[in-house]
Design a protein around this motif. Structure first.
Motif, short mmCIF file in Angstrom:
data_model
loop_
_atom_site.label_atom_id
_atom_site.label_comp_id
_atom_site.label_asym_id
_atom_site.label_seq_id
_atom_site.Cartn_x
_atom_site.Cartn_y
_atom_site.Cartn_z
N ALA A 12 14.40 40.26 22.80
CA ALA A 12 14.61 39.00 22.09
C ALA A 12 15.21 39.24 20.71
O ALA A 12 16.10 38.50 20.27
N VAL A 13 14.73 40.27 20.02
CA VAL A 13 15.24 40.57 18.68
C VAL A 13 16.68 41.06 18.76
O VAL A 13 17.53 40.69 17.93
N GLN A 14 17.00 41.88 19.75
CA GLN A 14 18.37 42.36 19.90
C GLN A 14 19.32 41.22 20.27
O GLN A 14 20.47 41.19 19.82
N THR A 15 18.85 40.28 21.09
CA THR A 15 19.69 39.14 21.47
C THR A 15 19.98 38.26 20.26
O THR A 15 21.10 37.75 20.12
N ALA A 16 19.01 38.10 19.37
CA ALA A 16 19.19 37.25 18.19
C ALA A 16 19.87 38.00 17.05
O ALA A 16 20.10 37.41 15.99
N HIS A 17 20.18 39.29 17.23
CA HIS A 17 20.84 40.12 16.21
C HIS A 17 20.05 40.15 14.90
O HIS A 17 20.60 40.00 13.81
N LEU A 18 18.73 40.32 15.03
CA LEU A 18 17.85 40.43 13.88
C LEU A 18 17.46 41.90 13.69
O LEU A 18 17.52 42.69 14.63
N PRO A 19 17.04 42.27 12.48
CA PRO A 19 16.57 43.66 12.29
C PRO A 19 15.27 43.91 13.05
O PRO A 19 14.35 43.09 13.02
N LEU A 20 15.20 45.03 13.73
CA LEU A 20 14.06 45.33 14.60
C LEU A 20 12.83 45.81 13.84
O LEU A 20 11.70 45.50 14.23
N LEU A 21 13.01 46.55 12.75
CA LEU A 21 11.90 47.20 12.06
C LEU A 21 10.78 46.24 11.62
O LEU A 21 9.61 46.54 11.85
N PRO A 22 11.07 45.08 11.01
CA PRO A 22 9.96 44.20 10.61
C PRO A 22 9.14 43.69 11.80
O PRO A 22 7.91 43.61 11.73
N PHE A 23 9.79 43.40 12.91
CA PHE A 23 9.08 42.92 14.09
C PHE A 23 8.25 44.03 14.71
O PHE A 23 7.12 43.83 15.14
#
Length: 128
Positions: free
Chosen positions: A57-68
């Motif tokens: 989901a994070v990769q699909t939304a192009h968000l940074p992975l580390l905080p999640f």
């Protein structure tokens, strides 16, 4: 001082399981794999599946992975005692008294001091 919850098996042949009510450093560093290493197979594999879903989901939304990723590990580490209690209940263990001690061995000694019949029963079963 740490608070330990005690969990007993119905057959009374094995020693009680002590669960420390604190943050789990192993789970904080390893995440769901830390739960699996501690013996919480069901919860660990469910958390692993959840982390894969979060990753996609994070990769699909192009968000940074580390905080999640860090947030998931922190959440799992803070909830480890409750997760382990749930897993032990699923395995048929019953909750016992709460013990406050400085370490695992001291908690076991306090539990046996409070319940001397528990020590005698378990000792006789171990010898048989």
């Amino acid at each position: 001082m740490t608070t330990y919850t005690t969990w007993f098996r119905a057959d009374d042949r094995r020693p009680p399981v002590l669960v420390a009510e604190r943050l789990s450093w192993r789970v904080l560093l390893l995440g769901w794999l830390g739960l699996v290493i501690q013996g919480s197979w069901i919860a660990g594999l469910l958390a692993g599946a959840g982390s894969l879903i979060l990753l996609s989901a994070v990769q699909t939304a192009h968000l940074p992975l580390l905080p999640f990723w860090a947030g998931l590990h922190l959440l799992l580490a803070l909830c480890t005692p409750d997760i382990r209690a749930w897993e032990l209940r699923l395995n048929g263990l019953a909750a016992g008294p709460i013990v406050v001690a400085q370490g695992h061995e001291a908690a076991m000694l306090r539990l046996l001091e409070r319940n001397p019949t528990l020590a005698r029963t378990r000792g006789n079963m171990a010898e048989a």
